[in-house]
Write a protein that holds these residues in place. Structure first.
Motif, PDB file in Angstrom:
ATOM      1  N   LEU A   1      -4.801  -1.863  -9.252  1.00  0.00           N
ATOM      2  CA  LEU A   1      -3.903  -2.495  -8.278  1.00  0.00           C
ATOM      3  C   LEU A   1      -4.525  -2.583  -6.887  1.00  0.00           C
ATOM      4  N   ASN A   2      -5.773  -2.152  -6.769  1.00  0.00           N
ATOM      5  CA  ASN A   2      -6.438  -2.210  -5.474  1.00  0.00           C
ATOM      6  C   ASN A   2      -5.680  -1.392  -4.424  1.00  0.00           C
ATOM      7  N   LEU A   3      -5.267  -0.215  -4.824  1.00  0.00           N
ATOM      8  CA  LEU A   3      -4.510   0.639  -3.900  1.00  0.00           C
ATOM      9  C   LEU A   3      -5.381   1.716  -3.258  1.00  0.00           C
ATOM     10  N   GLN A   4      -6.680   1.647  -3.447  1.00  0.00           N
ATOM     11  CA  GLN A   4      -7.538   2.627  -2.804  1.00  0.00           C
ATOM     12  C   GLN A   4      -7.353   2.567  -1.282  1.00  0.00           C
ATOM     13  N   PRO A   5      -7.407   3.625  -0.569  1.00  0.00           N
ATOM     14  CA  PRO A   5      -7.819   4.979  -0.955  1.00  0.00           C
ATOM     15  C   PRO A   5      -6.639   5.909  -1.228  1.00  0.00           C
TER      16      PRO A   5
ATOM     17  N   ARG B   1     -11.239  -6.301  -1.564  1.00  0.00           N
ATOM     18  CA  ARG B   1     -11.218  -4.967  -2.150  1.00  0.00           C
ATOM     19  C   ARG B   1     -11.928  -4.019  -1.190  1.00  0.00           C
ATOM     20  N   HIS B   2     -11.521  -2.797  -1.190  1.00  0.00           N
ATOM     21  CA  HIS B   2     -12.122  -1.764  -0.340  1.00  0.00           C
ATOM     22  C   HIS B   2     -12.096  -2.162   1.129  1.00  0.00           C
TER      23      HIS B   2
ATOM     24  N   ASP C   1      -7.177   1.675  -9.064  1.00  0.00           N
ATOM     25  CA  ASP C   1      -8.226   0.659  -8.999  1.00  0.00           C
ATOM     26  C   ASP C   1      -7.684  -0.693  -9.469  1.00  0.00           C
TER      27      ASP C   1
ATOM     28  N   LYS D   1      -3.575  -8.631   3.975  1.00  0.00           N
ATOM     29  CA  LYS D   1      -3.965  -7.387   4.646  1.00  0.00           C
ATOM     30  C   LYS D   1      -5.482  -7.250   4.458  1.00  0.00           C
TER      31      LYS D   1
ATOM     32  N   ILE E   1      -3.290  -7.623  -5.014  1.00  0.00           N
ATOM     33  CA  ILE E   1      -1.937  -7.574  -4.450  1.00  0.00           C
ATOM     34  C   ILE E   1      -1.973  -7.377  -2.942  1.00  0.00           C
ATOM     35  N   ARG E   2      -3.172  -7.104  -2.412  1.00  0.00           N
ATOM     36  CA  ARG E   2      -3.188  -6.798  -0.989  1.00  0.00           C
ATOM     37  C   ARG E   2      -3.432  -8.059  -0.146  1.00  0.00           C
TER      38      ARG E   2
ATOM     39  N   THR F   1      -9.254  -7.076 -11.632  1.00  0.00           N
ATOM     40  CA  THR F   1      -8.568  -6.278 -10.618  1.00  0.00           C
ATOM     41  C   THR F   1      -7.520  -7.141  -9.913  1.00  0.00           C
ATOM     42  N   ALA F   2      -6.329  -6.638  -9.821  1.00  0.00           N
ATOM     43  CA  ALA F   2      -5.259  -7.420  -9.213  1.00  0.00           C
ATOM     44  C   ALA F   2      -5.476  -7.541  -7.717  1.00  0.00           C
TER      45      ALA F   2
ATOM     46  N   GLN G   1       0.862  -1.191   0.000  1.00  0.00           N
ATOM     47  CA  GLN G   1       0.000   0.000   0.000  1.00  0.00           C
ATOM     48  C   GLN G   1       0.891   1.232   0.000  1.00  0.00           C
TER      49      GLN G   1
END
Lengths: 390, 249
Positions: A68-72, B247-248, A66, B243, B239-240, B236-237, A40
């Motif tokens: 890479l799902n790096l929101q927010p 998503r969100h 979006d 954690k 990568i998280r 949508t990747a 992140q």
């Protein structure tokens, strides 16, 4: 100001990539995040010059976050012509130095092969002055051709010197698996031999085919972090020690002396001052050689050589790997490639690689300080970065 | 009384002067020998054309399929007055070009298949083909078509070929262009280069055998496959991981 470190790097091959722009940016970003050991970031800057025209896409930074799902994380696209990449790194630097962010992902990406080469050249030409240059059909190669002719007349640069830049950078690119052009060239083949005029035809007199960079696709990423974060990540500490940016007149003919690249000189001076170093302290440099003449001219303006003597140093092999100041170890724009928005970030990728000692066959021995020079427009917007190994 | 159908099916080739080999210096400094090959050499070429049938980039698949068929037709005596030239670098196959003589005055360019890219290998061999028609055989013009943007740039634009839209090309489909003697003369020394004679050492090396291409066109590497493997079905990747994973989150 807080100190800023480059803690992660990633890159795609600079070549023709048959994937959507955001995937190209995403790939380089994922590699860099993985390299840094982060999943992140606080802020994303996406450097891109022409997705609206080339790829029918705008707001690419939002798409990347979006993807890479790096929101927010905060996100913004930086468009600054061919200097978009380093300009985005500068934004990242400011965000961390000011304390607004602890981690910033700076990604550069361009997918130029989605249009044909004539259209790509036209898109890039849109950065010239619309009323005094573009309207008359001026393209970047034509501006570079006029610049080269004047440089030759004033300083004694010859086509042989230009060819030596191309040969050196092609040779360096052969040692870089990410480079676009993987072909060794020779003086006989492009200049001296009987068939050289056909192998190396005129593009914009006196520039020939092998004096000009290719049209490339590609992505590159650098993750920046504060000292506090960087020290936790157990990566070699590479500090972004100096950042300088300067501008010049939009139209080249309005410059008092068109062969003086004032913005290059000033941007480099600012970067040296911030880093507290002199040109002689630089061990390795990535200069913006979209045209071979630019490597020579920029090597003078950043202070490696006296004005008008860059070609002599080149002739002596001082800019080769193993020379006094190796330039464009990656192959440069000339052979590594020039996906416009990604170029400045790609230069930083190479310098961080060198300072980490990870350049393998193209590694510059004991490199501790590296410089990048990202040249926007025809020298009207230039960003210079200095990285230092701690 | 038995009828020898083969005699009916097999065209009779007309005698045309052979193409004298020449050598071109490439941008690398390496010499490339361009020479004519015989019908008996065709089996040595086909294995290097076949893989390109599956190369879906820059119309290699289309051109390779056509070249394969033309070479096979030539080998099996089903193509009249066809010739084949090859470019070889250090013995290795770098390009194949072919064409046909329609009559004493008119040539028909068939295909140019470069197996080594980025050094004008295909362009040099195309030039040799035009040289064969105009200079060696003495024809007035050659009909040319392009099946790829690269071909269009190399032939139609570089030689400024004349339109012959009203004359159908044997390859069908796209409009014909023509290289005339005047256009050829204009390109002489700039696009048409190389020297003769070829040294005995170079020629012997080339004639000793057609070695495989050293750097044939390959499929674009899927650099992004690694990231695709971590995509979910929405593209949508993920990568998280570790954690929250959502998503969100």
């Amino acid at each position: 100001m807080r100190e800023v470190y480059a803690v992660g790097i990633g890159i795609t091959s600079f070549t023709r990539l048959e994937y959507p722009l955001v995937e190209i940016a995403g790939y380089a970003s994922i590699l860099a995040l993985k390299d840094a050991g982060l999943d992140q970031v606080d802020q994303v800057y996406l450097a891109n010059m022409a997705a609206a025209r080339l790829n029918h896409q705008t707001a690419v930074a939002s798409a990347l976050v979006d993807h890479l799902n790096l929101q927010p994380a905060g996100a913004a696209t930086i468009e600054n012509g061919p200097a978009s990449g380093a300009a985005a790194i500068k934004e990242g630097f400011q965000a961390i130095a000011s304390g607004m962010a602890d981690t910033v992902m700076v990604t550069g990406a361009e997918r130029m092969s989605e249009v044909n080469q004539l259209e790509a050249t036209d898109v890039v030409a849109s950065l010239s002055h619309p009323l005094s240059e573009a309207i008359y059909g001026v393209t970047l190669p034509s501006l570079a051709g006029m610049f080269t002719r004047l440089y030759m007349e004033k300083y004694g640069v010859t086509r042989r010197h230009l060819a030596l830049v191309a040969i050196k950078n092609h040779a360096n690119a052969l040692m870089n698996p990410f480079a676009h052009v993987q072909t060794a060239i020779s003086l006989e083949g492009i200049l001296d031999g009987p068939d050289a005029p056909t192998n190396n035809p005129i593009i914009a007199d006196p520039l020939h085919f092998f004096d000009v960079c290719p049209v490339s696709d590609g992505g590159a990423c650098v993750i920046l972090a504060s000292a506090e974060v960087a020290k936790k990540l157990k990566k070699p500490l590479i500090r972004l020690a100096g950042v300088g940016q300067a501008t010049d007149t939009h139209a080249v003919h309005e410059r008092e002396n068109p062969t003086d690249l004032l913005a290059v000189r000033l941007a480099a001076r600012k970067a040296y001052e911030m880093a507290g170093i002199k040109p002689a302290d630089v061990d390795v440099a990535e200069l913006h050689d979209a045209f071979t003449i630019l490597e020579i001219a920029e090597s003078e303006e950043v202070g490696f050589f006296k004005k008008g003597e860059g070609h002599l140093a080149l002739e002596q092999g001082e800019t080769k790997i193993g020379g006094k100041i190796p330039i464009n170890t990656s192959g440069g724009l000339k052979a590594k490639g020039h996906p416009v928005g990604a170029t400045g970030v790609g230069q930083a990728h190479e310098i961080v690689t060198q300072l980490r000692g990870a350049g393998f066959k193209r590694q510059v021995k004991n490199a501790k300080v590296g410089l990048t020079l990202n040249f926007g427009g025809f020298g009207n917007n230039v960003v210079c970065l200095v990285f230092a190994k701690e | 009384m038995p009828v020898d159908l083969e005699k009916i099916l097999r065209p009779v080739d007309n005698p045309f002067a052979p193409y004298p080999p020449k050598v071109v210096a490439l941008a690398t400094g390496q010499p490339m020998v361009i020479r004519q090959v015989d019908r008996d050499d065709i089996p040595d070429l086909l294995p290097h054309v076949e893989p390109l049938l599956h190369h879906e980039r820059d119309y290699y698949d289309v051109v390779a399929a056509r070249v394969y068929s033309e070479l096979l037709g030539h080998y099996k005596y089903r193509y009249q007055d066809q010739y084949v030239l090859v470019g070889q670098i250090d013995g290795h196959l770098a390009a194949i070009v072919n064409g046909r003589f329609v009559n004493k005055k008119l040539g028909m360019s068939l295909h140019t298949l470069a197996m080594h890219r980025g050094l004008r290998v295909g362009a040099h061999c195309f030039a040799a083909k035009m040289e064969y028609h105009i200079d060696i055989v003495g024809q007035d013009e050659v009909l040319v078509v392009a099946e790829s943007p690269i071909g269009f740039r190399r032939w139609m634009i570089e030689y400024q070929l004349e339109k012959r839209y009203e004359v159908p090309h044997e390859l069908g489909g796209v409009p014909s262009y023509a290289l005339t003697r005047a256009l050829f003369d204009k390109a002489r020394g700039s696009l048409i280069v190389g020297k003769r004679p070829v040294s005995a050492a170079l020629l012997n090396k080339a004639q000793a055998g057609i070695l495989p291409p050293t750097d044939p066109p390959k499929a674009a590497p899927d650099f992004l496959a690694a990231t695709r493997s971590v995509y979910d079905s929405t593209g949508t990747a993920r990568i998280r991981k570790g954690k929250g994973g959502e998503r969100h989150a």
